[in-house]
Each structure stands twice: as C-alpha cells, then as structure tokens.
Motif scaffolding. Sequence first.
Motif, PDB file in Angstrom:
ATOM      1  N   GLN A  84     -29.966   1.879 -32.230  1.00 30.06           N
ATOM      2  CA  GLN A  84     -28.648   2.388 -32.591  1.00 30.06           C
ATOM      3  C   GLN A  84     -28.556   3.909 -32.493  1.00 30.06           C
ATOM      4  O   GLN A  84     -27.539   4.427 -32.020  1.00 30.06           O
ATOM      5  N   PRO A  85     -29.568   4.698 -32.906  1.00 32.60           N
ATOM      6  CA  PRO A  85     -29.466   6.156 -32.734  1.00 32.60           C
ATOM      7  C   PRO A  85     -29.306   6.592 -31.276  1.00 32.60           C
ATOM      8  O   PRO A  85     -28.534   7.509 -30.982  1.00 32.60           O
ATOM      9  N   ILE A  86     -30.018   5.923 -30.361  1.00 33.25           N
ATOM     10  CA  ILE A  86     -29.902   6.274 -28.947  1.00 33.25           C
ATOM     11  C   ILE A  86     -28.497   5.975 -28.441  1.00 33.25           C
ATOM     12  O   ILE A  86     -27.845   6.791 -27.764  1.00 33.25           O
ATOM     13  N   LEU A  87     -27.988   4.799 -28.769  1.00 35.51           N
ATOM     14  CA  LEU A  87     -26.655   4.413 -28.314  1.00 35.51           C
ATOM     15  C   LEU A  87     -25.572   5.317 -28.911  1.00 35.51           C
ATOM     16  O   LEU A  87     -24.607   5.681 -28.240  1.00 35.51           O
ATOM     17  N   GLU A  88     -25.732   5.695 -30.179  1.00 29.99           N
ATOM     18  CA  GLU A  88     -24.765   6.588 -30.804  1.00 29.99           C
ATOM     19  C   GLU A  88     -24.770   7.967 -30.170  1.00 29.99           C
ATOM     20  O   GLU A  88     -23.707   8.575 -29.955  1.00 29.99           O
ATOM     21  N   THR A  89     -25.956   8.476 -29.854  1.00 23.63           N
ATOM     22  CA  THR A  89     -26.047   9.797 -29.234  1.00 23.63           C
ATOM     23  C   THR A  89     -25.388   9.810 -27.860  1.00 23.63           C
ATOM     24  O   THR A  89     -24.617  10.725 -27.527  1.00 23.63           O
ATOM     25  N   VAL A  90     -25.663   8.797 -27.046  1.00 26.77           N
ATOM     26  CA  VAL A  90     -25.061   8.741 -25.708  1.00 26.77           C
ATOM     27  C   VAL A  90     -23.556   8.533 -25.805  1.00 26.77           C
ATOM     28  O   VAL A  90     -22.781   9.154 -25.073  1.00 26.77           O
ATOM     29  N   ALA A  91     -23.124   7.671 -26.732  1.00 25.69           N
ATOM     30  CA  ALA A  91     -21.691   7.430 -26.885  1.00 25.69           C
ATOM     31  C   ALA A  91     -20.953   8.703 -27.304  1.00 25.69           C
ATOM     32  O   ALA A  91     -19.848   8.986 -26.818  1.00 25.69           O
ATOM     33  N   LEU A  92     -21.566   9.476 -28.191  1.00 25.87           N
ATOM     34  CA  LEU A  92     -20.932  10.725 -28.630  1.00 25.87           C
ATOM     35  C   LEU A  92     -20.841  11.724 -27.488  1.00 25.87           C
ATOM     36  O   LEU A  92     -19.837  12.428 -27.328  1.00 25.87           O
ATOM     37  N   LYS A  93     -21.884  11.785 -26.656  1.00 27.66           N
ATOM     38  CA  LYS A  93     -21.846  12.708 -25.514  1.00 27.66           C
ATOM     39  C   LYS A  93     -20.834  12.255 -24.467  1.00 27.66           C
ATOM     40  O   LYS A  93     -20.179  13.088 -23.821  1.00 27.66           O
ATOM     41  N   VAL A  94     -20.706  10.954 -24.291  1.00 22.39           N
ATOM     42  CA  VAL A  94     -19.708  10.443 -23.339  1.00 22.39           C
ATOM     43  C   VAL A  94     -18.300  10.777 -23.812  1.00 22.39           C
ATOM     44  O   VAL A  94     -17.430  11.168 -23.019  1.00 22.39           O
ATOM     45  N   LEU A  95     -18.053  10.644 -25.111  1.00 23.29           N
ATOM     46  CA  LEU A  95     -16.747  11.015 -25.656  1.00 23.29           C
ATOM     47  C   LEU A  95     -16.459  12.499 -25.417  1.00 23.29           C
ATOM     48  O   LEU A  95     -15.357  12.876 -24.997  1.00 23.29           O
ATOM     49  N   GLY A  96     -17.444  13.346 -25.703  1.00 26.00           N
ATOM     50  CA  GLY A  96     -17.259  14.774 -25.464  1.00 26.00           C
ATOM     51  C   GLY A  96     -17.088  15.103 -23.988  1.00 26.00           C
ATOM     52  O   GLY A  96     -16.289  15.965 -23.622  1.00 26.00           O
ATOM     53  N   GLY A  97     -17.835  14.388 -23.118  1.00 27.27           N
ATOM     54  CA  GLY A  97     -17.689  14.622 -21.679  1.00 27.27           C
ATOM     55  C   GLY A  97     -16.318  14.241 -21.163  1.00 27.27           C
ATOM     56  O   GLY A  97     -15.741  14.931 -20.318  1.00 27.27           O
ATOM     57  N   CYS A  98     -15.764  13.135 -21.680  1.00 25.26           N
ATOM     58  CA  CYS A  98     -14.410  12.732 -21.269  1.00 25.26           C
ATOM     59  C   CYS A  98     -13.373  13.756 -21.703  1.00 25.26           C
ATOM     60  O   CYS A  98     -12.467  14.103 -20.940  1.00 25.26           O
ATOM     61  N   LYS A  99     -13.485  14.253 -22.933  1.00 27.98           N
ATOM     62  CA  LYS A  99     -12.574  15.293 -23.410  1.00 27.98           C
ATOM     63  C   LYS A  99     -12.679  16.541 -22.538  1.00 27.98           C
ATOM     64  O   LYS A  99     -11.679  17.175 -22.185  1.00 27.98           O
ATOM     65  N   LEU A 100     -13.908  16.913 -22.179  1.00 29.34           N
ATOM     66  CA  LEU A 100     -14.133  18.125 -21.402  1.00 29.34           C
ATOM     67  C   LEU A 100     -13.597  17.979 -19.982  1.00 29.34           C
ATOM     68  O   LEU A 100     -13.008  18.920 -19.423  1.00 29.34           O
ATOM     69  N   ILE A 101     -13.778  16.812 -19.363  1.00 22.62           N
ATOM     70  CA  ILE A 101     -13.266  16.600 -18.012  1.00 22.62           C
ATOM     71  C   ILE A 101     -11.743  16.572 -18.012  1.00 22.62           C
ATOM     72  O   ILE A 101     -11.092  17.076 -17.080  1.00 22.62           O
ATOM     73  N   LEU A 102     -11.157  16.008 -19.056  1.00 21.59           N
ATOM     74  CA  LEU A 102      -9.690  16.032 -19.169  1.00 21.59           C
ATOM     75  C   LEU A 102      -9.179  17.460 -19.292  1.00 21.59           C
ATOM     76  O   LEU A 102      -8.169  17.830 -18.688  1.00 21.59           O
ATOM     77  N   ARG A 103      -9.889  18.282 -20.054  1.00 23.69           N
ATOM     78  CA  ARG A 103      -9.538  19.697 -20.167  1.00 23.69           C
ATOM     79  C   ARG A 103      -9.753  20.424 -18.837  1.00 23.69           C
ATOM     80  O   ARG A 103      -8.964  21.298 -18.460  1.00 23.69           O
ATOM     81  N   LEU A 104     -10.808  20.050 -18.109  1.00 22.70           N
ATOM     82  CA  LEU A 104     -11.076  20.658 -16.806  1.00 22.70           C
ATOM     83  C   LEU A 104      -9.970  20.360 -15.812  1.00 22.70           C
ATOM     84  O   LEU A 104      -9.537  21.242 -15.058  1.00 22.70           O
ATOM     85  N   LEU A 105      -9.480  19.131 -15.788  1.00 22.58           N
ATOM     86  CA  LEU A 105      -8.372  18.781 -14.903  1.00 22.58           C
ATOM     87  C   LEU A 105      -7.117  19.577 -15.243  1.00 22.58           C
ATOM     88  O   LEU A 105      -6.405  20.051 -14.350  1.00 22.58           O
ATOM     89  N   ASP A 106      -6.853  19.739 -16.541  1.00 25.57           N
ATOM     90  CA  ASP A 106      -5.680  20.496 -16.962  1.00 25.57           C
ATOM     91  C   ASP A 106      -5.809  21.967 -16.569  1.00 25.57           C
ATOM     92  O   ASP A 106      -4.845  22.587 -16.097  1.00 25.57           O
ATOM     93  N   CYS A 107      -7.003  22.545 -16.749  1.00 22.15           N
ATOM     94  CA  CYS A 107      -7.223  23.952 -16.362  1.00 22.15           C
ATOM     95  C   CYS A 107      -7.099  24.128 -14.857  1.00 22.15           C
ATOM     96  O   CYS A 107      -6.567  25.150 -14.392  1.00 22.15           O
ATOM     97  N   CYS A 108      -7.594  23.178 -14.074  1.00 26.36           N
ATOM     98  CA  CYS A 108      -7.466  23.258 -12.615  1.00 26.36           C
ATOM     99  C   CYS A 108      -6.003  23.244 -12.194  1.00 26.36           C
ATOM    100  O   CYS A 108      -5.585  24.021 -11.328  1.00 26.36           O
TER     101      CYS A 108
END
Length: 263
Positions: A92-116
């Motif tokens: 569960q700790p491994i899955l939670e860590t990856v899931a949290l990073k995926v959530l942050g990566g999606c937010k960041l890519i959405l922000r990247l598209l908006d900035c572009c």
Amino acid sequence: RWLPALRRRCGIAGKRLLGRGLAAEGRVLRAVLYVYHSRLLRHRPYLALQQVEQCLKRLWKMNLVGCIETLAGLIPKKNASQAHAECLVPSQPILETVALKVLGGCKLILRLLDCCCKAFLLSIKHLCSEEFILLNTVASGLLSRLWFVIQYRCVLKSLMSLYGTLSASLHLVSETQQMPYIKGFTFPSDISNFLGVNVSSEVKKQKARMLTTKKTTGWLKKFFPTMPAAVPQVGKKRNLATCTSATKNCSIPCPADIGEPVL
C-alpha cells in the motif's frame, strides 16, 4: 487479474513521458531562453516562456518516470500455469506514493498546457505588433509543437488511465492489509473531480483559441515588398528607390530585434 493491466498502464505512461518530442522541445525551449536571457528580461512573451520552462523542469524533477518504472518492476510476471497461484504484490505505501505522484503530474501537465496556450497567444499578439519578430516567430512555433506533442501523444490521458488502475489496485490492497502511508489525504476515486475541469473540453477550447488566432503574415509584406517578374532596365533605379523608402518608412518598435534593414 489486475496485475497485468497495471503493468501495461505503467509501460504506456512511461513511454509517453519519455517520448522524443517532449524532450526535444524542452531542450529547444531552454536554448531559446538562454540566448535571450540578457535582452528580454521584462518582455511578456519571454516571461510566459519562462513559466512553460518552469512547468517542464518541475515535471522532470519530480521523477515521475522513475517512480512508475519502480512500480512496474515490483509487479511479478505470471505465466499461464501460475495464474491461480499466490504471488507478491506491491504494498500500500508504494501504491499510494505512485498514485500521489500521478495526481501531481496530471495537475502539472494541465498547467503546462494552459501556459503553452497563453504564451502562444501572447507571442502571436506581439508578432502582430511587429515586436521582437525573431523571438516571437520561434516561440510561436515551439509552443504550438510542444502543445500538440503533449496532446497527440496522449501524455495526460495515459496518466489518467494509469491512475484509474492504481486506484482500483490500491482499494484491493488496502482491503487485504491496512498499511496507510500518506495520512490526512483521501485519494479520489475519479481523477476528473480532482483536476477540477473536464480535460477533453478544456483541451478543445485551447485548440480552438490557438487555431483561430489572427493571421500574422501581413507584416512580411512591409519588409519584403513584392516586385514584378520582369523589370525594365530603365525602371530599375526607380523601383529600388521605392523599395528603399518603403523599408525605411516601416515603423519597428525595437530596431535591435532584426538588426540592420536588408535592402
């Protein structure tokens, strides 16, 4: 049964993030910012380019690809004869860590598209005003390529699909053995609610804004006036004087941008 699907989603997301187009556009963007750093510190398109570069830098520094590859390496590869046998699964700790990073990566890519999108529209606006023509021409092409690479390589969609599989896997593992690692945060079951926007409609709006911008080729006629194919020998000097006067009469806000006028 969910292990092969999780491994497959990890492989797709890793390939999308490690695509050549995304890395190449990032290198070109850093080179452009390095060249124009000392000249355009307060120019609005340059500042918008810096925001795009900051999003890319944060995306690479969060080591999302390495985290996804680590998770894929922990998933055992089962043969057909071992389909119903017991096996070790990611905790569960491994899955939670990856899931949290995926959530942050999606937010960041959405922000990247908006900035572009915003930086592209700003570059087109200043290009229409004939300001810093060389920089804005390069920036508009670079930003449009970067936006389309992220969109048509399905980087964001692959991460969203990976989170859907991760969420189901995390639910099953937590039911088997409770080992919560990230406390005070509830993992959303639907990533669209977490992002706060409808990704497909938002991307369509950005694409419509980028494709319906004002045409910017009109300023070329001012710098390169059209001349007839066959010019009589007597009228050459007169036409040359006309072209010279047309070039001198052009109002350029920043003469240092394109150098000396070419007659």
